[in-house]
Write a protein that holds these residues in place. Structure first.
Motif, PDB file in Angstrom:
ATOM      1  N   VAL A  78       9.804   6.663  -4.732  1.00  0.00           N
ATOM      2  CA  VAL A  78       8.893   5.676  -5.253  1.00  0.00           C
ATOM      3  C   VAL A  78       8.900   6.043  -6.870  1.00  0.00           C
ATOM      4  N   PRO A  79       9.667   5.418  -7.765  1.00  0.00           N
ATOM      5  CA  PRO A  79       9.943   5.681  -9.202  1.00  0.00           C
ATOM      6  C   PRO A  79       8.888   5.287  -9.747  1.00  0.00           C
ATOM      7  N   LEU A  80       7.562   5.682  -9.681  1.00  0.00           N
ATOM      8  CA  LEU A  80       6.506   5.390 -10.318  1.00  0.00           C
ATOM      9  C   LEU A  80       5.933   6.702 -10.881  1.00  0.00           C
ATOM     10  N   PRO A  81       5.287   6.282 -11.996  1.00  0.00           N
ATOM     11  CA  PRO A  81       4.297   7.753 -12.589  1.00  0.00           C
ATOM     12  C   PRO A  81       3.065   8.253 -11.587  1.00  0.00           C
ATOM     13  N   ASP A  82       2.753   9.419 -11.801  1.00  0.00           N
ATOM     14  CA  ASP A  82       1.513   9.667 -11.110  1.00  0.00           C
ATOM     15  C   ASP A  82       0.109   8.953 -11.282  1.00  0.00           C
ATOM     16  N   GLU A 130       0.837  -1.169   0.023  1.00  0.00           N
ATOM     17  CA  GLU A 130       0.076   0.043   0.005  1.00  0.00           C
ATOM     18  C   GLU A 130       0.969   1.380  -0.083  1.00  0.00           C
ATOM     19  N   SER A 131       2.029   1.287   0.627  1.00  0.00           N
ATOM     20  CA  SER A 131       2.953   2.548   0.821  1.00  0.00           C
ATOM     21  C   SER A 131       3.346   2.582  -0.444  1.00  0.00           C
ATOM     22  N   VAL A 132       3.813   1.705  -0.982  1.00  0.00           N
ATOM     23  CA  VAL A 132       4.520   1.988  -2.338  1.00  0.00           C
ATOM     24  C   VAL A 132       3.536   2.364  -3.511  1.00  0.00           C
ATOM     25  N   TYR A 133       2.294   1.601  -3.626  1.00  0.00           N
ATOM     26  CA  TYR A 133       1.379   1.806  -4.457  1.00  0.00           C
ATOM     27  C   TYR A 133       0.720   3.454  -4.194  1.00  0.00           C
ATOM     28  N   LEU A 134       0.898   4.133  -3.001  1.00  0.00           N
ATOM     29  CA  LEU A 134       0.185   5.505  -2.902  1.00  0.00           C
ATOM     30  C   LEU A 134       1.228   6.478  -3.052  1.00  0.00           C
ATOM     31  N   PHE A 183       7.498  -0.990  -9.497  1.00  0.00           N
ATOM     32  CA  PHE A 183       6.696  -1.333  -8.252  1.00  0.00           C
ATOM     33  C   PHE A 183       7.552  -2.505  -7.539  1.00  0.00           C
ATOM     34  N   THR A 184       7.659  -3.595  -7.954  1.00  0.00           N
ATOM     35  CA  THR A 184       8.220  -4.758  -7.385  1.00  0.00           C
ATOM     36  C   THR A 184       9.496  -4.456  -6.761  1.00  0.00           C
ATOM     37  N   GLU A 185      10.466  -3.828  -7.735  1.00  0.00           N
ATOM     38  CA  GLU A 185      11.632  -3.635  -7.167  1.00  0.00           C
ATOM     39  C   GLU A 185      11.661  -2.760  -5.745  1.00  0.00           C
ATOM     40  N   THR A 186      10.774  -1.605  -5.882  1.00  0.00           N
ATOM     41  CA  THR A 186      10.632  -0.586  -4.678  1.00  0.00           C
ATOM     42  C   THR A 186      10.063  -1.502  -3.467  1.00  0.00           C
ATOM     43  N   ARG A 187       8.952  -2.289  -3.942  1.00  0.00           N
ATOM     44  CA  ARG A 187       8.314  -3.069  -2.859  1.00  0.00           C
ATOM     45  C   ARG A 187       9.347  -3.895  -2.434  1.00  0.00           C
TER      46      ARG A 187
END
Lengths: 262, 278, 259
Positions: free
Chosen positions: A221-225, A197-201, A238-242
């Motif tokens: 978190v290197p994810l797009p907005d 949840e923390s990474v996703y949000l 996502f998986t890497e950060t997670r």
């Protein structure tokens, strides 16, 4: 925007003292979405209550826009984990959302407009006349979010708000919070024990150590907005950060601490 | 099982209250004693400073002396025994009657439906309404007090027992029935354990009400006991003695409440631990 | 709604049977204490005419109302104060336990020492002093056990002092306050009656005792029945008010139990 500098919190009582938080320092910029994770018992809730001005800290400072926080500051709203207990059971959904606006001194027409808009934005327009206990858990938490949204805070604090709802509702509520954050341009500090949840949000994830608590690492978190429950969660970054956050939390559980801090 | 609370959601366990700031566990009892000491000091000071006429409110030390000399008289102990005896007898009768009627009426749906309105109607009838009747029938004999005590505390027990029996899980009851448990063993193994906490609550409420009615009967009708002693002391102008006896009656009340609560806590603890094992 | 007649029958059946039994069994009663019900019923309108209603029943009820309201206001105010401050609560608790445990009727001789026992004041004070403890203690308990998340919510939204007190603390404690108020009501009725047995005067209780002393047994019975009816009416009135104001609480409890 929000600065936590050298925050410490020690509980005294019954002849012994417990050091809950030792030297926490971090910064949340205007409009950021920051998540806080940590092993259970890491003092996440204590931290949030200190920031919210509900708990006096033992040392260090919390400043909001340069003003030290000594009591609940204006322009801040809190969504608690215990949705069932933070809504006033004797008021209808509409009155629950309206109540803080009344306290702010807004006029009747303005209140009505804001309440309607907030309830519509969380998809609860039809439940305005119900009492909170007539709604499901997820809907109750939506009411609490609507109340926060209607209050038009600059900072929204959320204390494990979805810990008590089922997985499906949880995904919906996560997307709701993301959407509101982007639409309203507010700053969100989101405490959770759920690593995914923390990474996703979040745009950043602060991983806390075991008690006495310090910041173990500040993970970007290197994810797009633009995020999506299916696509984002299956992406490599996502998986890497997670996995990174997961390992940090495991380290924290074993009592690992950052090199520079005691 | 509807009776077992479903405490699975984390929302339901309350976090520990933010507890005791400083001073440790002796702080609250000591403060309580301090509070009592303040009351005693005020009662001592008011008449001495002439704020209140000593004929209405003697200093506490005078009350204490009067209490001391009371304790030395045989009359006091007889009256105390009469009060406690009348209280205990009335309470016991009310408990038995309330239990028997409650279990029977509560277990039979037809009786339950038929008596509900009658219970609701009779319960709020003030027991003191019966005073003239018992005076005519028994005068100031202990039976007068007994009728009032039993009448008043019976309803407390009955209503709680009815709640308790209604709380029995129908599934458990049906299971017991399907295994051909006898009526008696259903009562013993299914109804009684569920109803017990309610019975104990009924006991606590009834114990307090019974004391009130016992003292009332003694005071108003003149049934022998501490209540009558208070009335006699007051009408003969023995002011300090009146207060001394009121203090005694208050202490009895404290003892009754405290011990009833202790019984309740003990039974309820046993009860919840048993239920958790199920 | 086909079972409505059945429910009406269940509700009225037994009372009708009981009254009929009383009527039949007492019809030829020659017992002095148990006159025929027909005689009691006949005595009712003759006994409770306009004069005793104006000078006995209504003054009694007025004293009850005044004393009860004083107890309600004082009990809620003091209870909120005591419940809000830990130290004050610890200081007062044993003392309150003592005063709560004193059977209220012994207040009468004590109050009689101060003021005699003829006027309204002494009786109203008796009722107020007797009713105040259950209200006070239940308010303390209600305020103390108010959910801390609700308090935090009110604080974090910067509710003002007054609205925190009125809208959060008192509303949240209202189920407990109502429980105390209900206990107080039955104590109040008891005290209303027996305060009039002391120092015979006028009033409902005094009138009934007057009948008893003059051996006017059917009239005495009408008084007992009237008192019973008043008790039932007051508790019905209380339930009506409670039903209106605590509807949310019943719903909440049901939702929790169903969960």
């Amino acid at each position: 925007m929000l600065d936590v500098d050298g925050l410490t919190k020690t509980y005294d009582g019954h002849g012994r003292s417990v050091e809950a938080i030792r030297d926490l320092t971090f910064h949340v910029g205007d409009g950021e979405f920051v998540c806080v994770v940590g092993p259970s018992g890491a003092g996440k809730t204590t931290l949030l209550r200190c920031i919210a001005g509900l708990l006096d800290n033992s040392g260090g400072t919390v400043t909001l826009d340069g003003t030290p926080v000594t009591g609940p500051p204006a322009g801040m709203a809190v969504v608690f984990q215990e949705y069932g207990r933070s809504l006033f059971p004797w008021l209808t959904v509409r009155r629950n959302v309206e109540m803080p606006l009344k306290e702010k001194g807004l006029g009747r027409a303005e209140r009505a407009a804001k309440v309607d808009a907030a309830l519509a934005s969380v998809g609860l327009r039809d439940s305005a006349g119900a009492h909170p206990w007539q709604l499901s858990g997820g809907m109750q938490q939506r009411v609490a979010i609507a109340r926060a949204v209607a209050y038009e805070p600059r900072v929204l604090l959320m204390d494990e708000p979805f810990a008590a709802v089922d997985a499906q509702t949880r995904a919906e509520l996560e997307d709701l919070v993301r959407r509101l954050w982007r639409e309203l341009g507010i700053t969100v500090l989101f405490v959770t024990h759920d690593i995914d949840e923390s990474v996703y949000l979040g745009q950043r994830v602060l991983v806390l150590s075991n008690r006495p608590t310090v910041v173990l690492e500040d993970v970007p978190v290197p994810l797009p907005d633009n995020r999506d429950q299916l696509e984002t969660r299956s992406s490599t970054s996502f998986t890497e950060t997670r996995n990174h956050v997961y390992e940090l939390v495991q380290t924290a559980k074993r009592g690992g601490r950052p090199a520079h801090a005691g | 099982m509807t009776t077992v609370s479903t405490v699975t959601e984390p929302t339901l366990d309350r976090p520990a209250r933010t507890r005791a700031p400083a001073g440790g566990r002796w702080r609250e009892p000591l403060l309580g004693l301090l509070g009592l000491a303040i009351v005693v000091a005020v009662v001592e000071a008011l008449p001495r400073l002439g704020v209140v006429n000593g004929r209405f409110l003697p200093p506490f030390s005078t009350m204490a002396r009067a209490l001391g000399s009371e304790l030395a008289t045989a009359n006091f102990w007889t009256a105390l025994g009469q009060t406690l005896g009348g209280w205990a007898a009335g309470l016991a009768l009310a408990m038995i009657a309330g239990l028997v009627v409650g279990v029977i009426v509560g277990s039979v749906p037809f009786l339950r439906a038929v008596t509900a309105s009658t219970v609701e109607f009779l319960r709020p009838i003030p027991s003191v309404a019966l005073i003239p009747l018992v005076v005519l029938m028994y005068g100031s004999r202990p039976q007068s007090a007994l009728v009032l005590v039993v009448y008043a505390s019976f309803w407390q027990v009955l209503v709680q027992v009815l709640y308790g029996v209604a709380d029995v899980d129908p599934v458990v009851r049906d299971t017991a029935r399907s295994y051909r448990f006898s009526r008696w063993s259903i009562v013993r193994t299914v109804v009684w354990p569920t109803a017990l906490p309610y019975v104990v609550t009924g006991f606590r409420l009834a114990a307090a009400v019974a004391l009130i009615l016992e003292i009332t009967a003694e005071l108003i009708i003149g049934v022998p006991g501490l209540g009558r002693s208070i009335g006699v002391a007051q009408s003969s102008g023995a002011v300090a003695q009146t207060y001394a006896l009121v203090i005694v009656v208050g202490l009895i009340g404290v003892a009754v409440n405290a011990s009833a609560r202790a019984v309740e806590r003990r039974v309820l603890r046993w009860h919840t631990s048993v239920r958790r094992d199920l | 709604m086909t079972d409505l007649p059945r429910r009406v029958l269940a509700a009225l059946g037994l009372p009708i049977v009981l009254v009929a039994l009383w009527w039949v069994l007492s019809a030829h009663s020659s017992s002095f204490f148990w006159p025929p019900l027909s005689e009691i019923v006949a005595a009712f309108p003759r006994t409770w005419t306009a004069d005793p209603i104006m000078h006995d029943v209504l003054p009694s009820l007025a004293r009850l109302a005044i004393g009860y309201l004083i107890a309600l206001v004082a009990g809620v105010a003091l209870g909120t104060a005591i419940g809000s401050f830990r130290t004050l609560r610890a200081l007062c608790e044993p003392t309150l336990e003592f005063f709560r445990a004193v059977p209220p009727p012994v207040l009468i001789p004590v109050i009689a020492l101060f003021a005699g026992y003829t006027g309204w004041t002494a009786k109203v004070i008796t009722i107020a002093l007797g009713c105040v403890w259950p209200i006070l203690l239940n308010t303390v308990e209600g305020v103390r056990s108010l959910d801390e998340v609700l308090r935090d919510t009110a604080r974090s939204y910067r509710f003002g002092r007054t609205s925190t007190l009125l809208q959060v603390v008192l509303r949240g404690s209202s189920p407990r306050i109502a429980a105390g108020a209900r206990q107080a009501l039955s104590i109040g009725v008891i005290l209303m009656v027996i305060s009039e047995l002391f120092g015979a005067n006028r009033g409902l209780g005094a009138a009934i005792v007057q009948f008893q002393r003059s051996f006017a047994v059917p009239q005495m019975w009408t008084g007992i029945i009237l008192l019973g009816l008043i008790g039932v009416a007051l508790s019905g009135l209380f339930r009506l008010v409670e039903h209106q104001t605590l509807a949310w609480y019943r719903g909440l409890r049901q939702a929790e139990r169903g969960a």
